[in-house]
Every structure is written in structure tokens, then in C-alpha cells.
Design a protein around this motif. Structure first.
Motif, PDB file in Angstrom:
ATOM      1  N   PHE A   1      23.433  72.253  13.104  1.00 12.40           N
ATOM      2  CA  PHE A   1      23.482  72.829  11.805  1.00 12.40           C
ATOM      3  C   PHE A   1      22.013  72.252  11.480  1.00 12.40           C
ATOM      4  O   PHE A   1      21.834  71.054  11.492  1.00 12.40           O
ATOM      5  N   ARG A   2      21.294  72.775  10.615  1.00 13.30           N
ATOM      6  CA  ARG A   2      20.084  72.053   9.813  1.00 13.30           C
ATOM      7  C   ARG A   2      19.993  72.267   8.576  1.00 13.30           C
ATOM      8  O   ARG A   2      20.572  73.364   7.995  1.00 13.30           O
ATOM      9  N   GLY A   3      19.373  71.181   7.755  1.00  4.49           N
ATOM     10  CA  GLY A   3      19.453  71.315   6.263  1.00  4.49           C
ATOM     11  C   GLY A   3      18.340  72.079   5.830  1.00  4.49           C
ATOM     12  O   GLY A   3      17.390  72.506   6.725  1.00  4.49           O
ATOM     13  N   ARG A   4      17.964  72.102   4.609  1.00  5.97           N
ATOM     14  CA  ARG A   4      17.406  73.043   4.049  1.00  5.97           C
ATOM     15  C   ARG A   4      16.005  72.539   4.168  1.00  5.97           C
ATOM     16  O   ARG A   4      14.945  73.387   4.495  1.00  5.97           O
ATOM     17  N   ARG A   5      15.594  71.204   3.881  1.00  3.41           N
ATOM     18  CA  ARG A   5      14.351  70.775   4.183  1.00  3.41           C
ATOM     19  C   ARG A   5      13.759  70.904   5.503  1.00  3.41           C
ATOM     20  O   ARG A   5      12.710  70.561   5.937  1.00  3.41           O
ATOM     21  N   GLY A   6      14.820  70.722   6.658  1.00  8.99           N
ATOM     22  CA  GLY A   6      14.407  70.746   8.135  1.00  8.99           C
ATOM     23  C   GLY A   6      14.181  69.358   8.589  1.00  8.99           C
ATOM     24  O   GLY A   6      14.328  69.410   9.887  1.00  8.99           O
ATOM     25  N   ASP A   7      14.503  68.468   7.958  1.00 10.09           N
ATOM     26  CA  ASP A   7      14.530  67.134   8.246  1.00 10.09           C
ATOM     27  C   ASP A   7      15.834  66.580   8.841  1.00 10.09           C
ATOM     28  O   ASP A   7      15.766  65.355   9.349  1.00 10.09           O
ATOM     29  N   LYS A   8      16.904  67.522   8.801  1.00  7.10           N
ATOM     30  CA  LYS A   8      18.323  66.764   9.055  1.00  7.10           C
ATOM     31  C   LYS A   8      18.973  67.883   9.926  1.00  7.10           C
ATOM     32  O   LYS A   8      18.770  68.925   9.530  1.00  7.10           O
ATOM     33  N   ILE A   9      19.566  67.246  10.847  1.00  8.34           N
ATOM     34  CA  ILE A   9      20.636  68.053  11.578  1.00  8.34           C
ATOM     35  C   ILE A   9      21.974  67.443  11.901  1.00  8.34           C
ATOM     36  O   ILE A   9      22.134  66.280  11.750  1.00  8.34           O
TER      37      ILE A   9
ATOM     38  N   PHE B   1      12.667  69.508  12.126  1.00  6.84           N
ATOM     39  CA  PHE B   1      13.354  70.028  13.307  1.00  6.84           C
ATOM     40  C   PHE B   1      12.763  71.541  13.534  1.00  6.84           C
ATOM     41  O   PHE B   1      12.782  72.336  12.487  1.00  6.84           O
ATOM     42  N   VAL B   2      12.276  72.037  14.538  1.00  8.48           N
ATOM     43  CA  VAL B   2      11.864  73.359  14.743  1.00  8.48           C
ATOM     44  C   VAL B   2      13.256  74.187  14.949  1.00  8.48           C
ATOM     45  O   VAL B   2      14.145  73.966  15.931  1.00  8.48           O
ATOM     46  N   TRP B   3      13.233  75.114  14.148  1.00  7.73           N
ATOM     47  CA  TRP B   3      14.535  76.087  14.096  1.00  7.73           C
ATOM     48  C   TRP B   3      14.195  77.497  14.411  1.00  7.73           C
ATOM     49  O   TRP B   3      13.172  77.916  13.864  1.00  7.73           O
ATOM     50  N   PRO B   4      14.929  78.140  15.075  1.00  3.65           N
ATOM     51  CA  PRO B   4      14.532  79.569  15.276  1.00  3.65           C
ATOM     52  C   PRO B   4      14.948  80.520  14.032  1.00  3.65           C
ATOM     53  O   PRO B   4      15.778  80.038  13.361  1.00  3.65           O
ATOM     54  N   VAL B   5      14.453  81.605  14.067  1.00  7.63           N
ATOM     55  CA  VAL B   5      14.596  82.626  13.111  1.00  7.63           C
ATOM     56  C   VAL B   5      15.485  83.811  13.982  1.00  7.63           C
ATOM     57  O   VAL B   5      14.987  84.214  14.990  1.00  7.63           O
ATOM     58  N   SER B   6      16.580  83.928  13.728  1.00  4.49           N
ATOM     59  CA  SER B   6      17.460  84.907  14.363  1.00  4.49           C
ATOM     60  C   SER B   6      18.169  86.032  13.579  1.00  4.49           C
ATOM     61  O   SER B   6      18.795  85.381  12.548  1.00  4.49           O
TER      62      SER B   6
END
Length: 115
Positions: free
Chosen positions: A46-54, A76-81
């Protein structure tokens, strides 16, 4: 490299998750959003809103484990699905946890096709 036992799948929940959630709330998200069993022994990210936490949820046959990481720089690079879930290989997981773009991994050596 993070050792992932054979047969274990790595599931990413697309979108962002409230990083205040603990293991019980994340296990509920695994059931509702990913339609998976949190006690299956697979890894759920799971990734947080800002993208710096998992956060990574894992069941090790003795109980649920919750791992967390925050990057000091970068995201963190997160995919769009559209399905809401993506699976990764153990190598892609290792790159993601290090803050690398796991989607654009390139080998530094390419075989000589000329023979």
C-alpha cells in the motif's frame, strides 16, 4: 534484495491508502479492495497519498507482519490500474522498495545477435 519465498505473489493496491491504518485495517482492505485472503502468505503493498511511504502486509504462518518504509527523497513508483490491483515479481518488488522505477528496468548487457 528482499528474499521472497517461491510461490509467494506480490500484490499492489492501486491508488493511495491512509498510512495511519494498522495491520487489522490493511487486512480488511486486502479482503475488500483486492479480493484476496490476507492470511494467504502473499505480500500486499500500500502507498500513501504523497507517494513517499509504503506499507507491506505479510502473514508468516504465525501472525500478520507489517513493514513500513519512508523515502527521504523521491517517491515510490506506483502503477495506475483500472482493476485496482497489480502483481509484481520479486525483482520488481526489490526495485520498488529501493525507490527505483521498476517499470523501466533495463539490462546493462545485451547479447550479441551477430554471432
Amino acid at each position: 534484495m528482499i528474499p521472497v519465498p517461491s510461490g509467494v505473489r506480490v500484490w499492489l493496491a492501486s491508488g493511495h491508502t491512509d498510512m495511519r491504518k494498522g495491520w487489522a485495517s490493511l487486512a480488511l482492505l486486502v479482503q475488500e479492495r483486492l479480493a484476496q485472503d490476507p492470511h494467504s502468505g502473499h505480500l500486499f503493498l500500500f502507498r500513501g497519498r504523497r507517494g513517499d511511504k509504503i506499507k507491506i502486509l505479510y502473514y508468516d504462518t504465525n501472525g500478520l507482519c507489517l513493514f513500513a518504509k519512508r523515502l527521504q527523497r523521491g517517491r515510490f513508483v506506483w502503477p495506475v490500474s483500472r482493476e485496482g490491483v497489480v502483481t509484481l515479481t520479486p525483482a520488481e518488488l526489490a526495485m520498488l522498495v529501493e525507490g527505483l522505477d521498476w517499470r523501466a528496468a533495463e539490462r546493462t548487457w545485451k547479447p550479441d545477435l551477430a554471432g
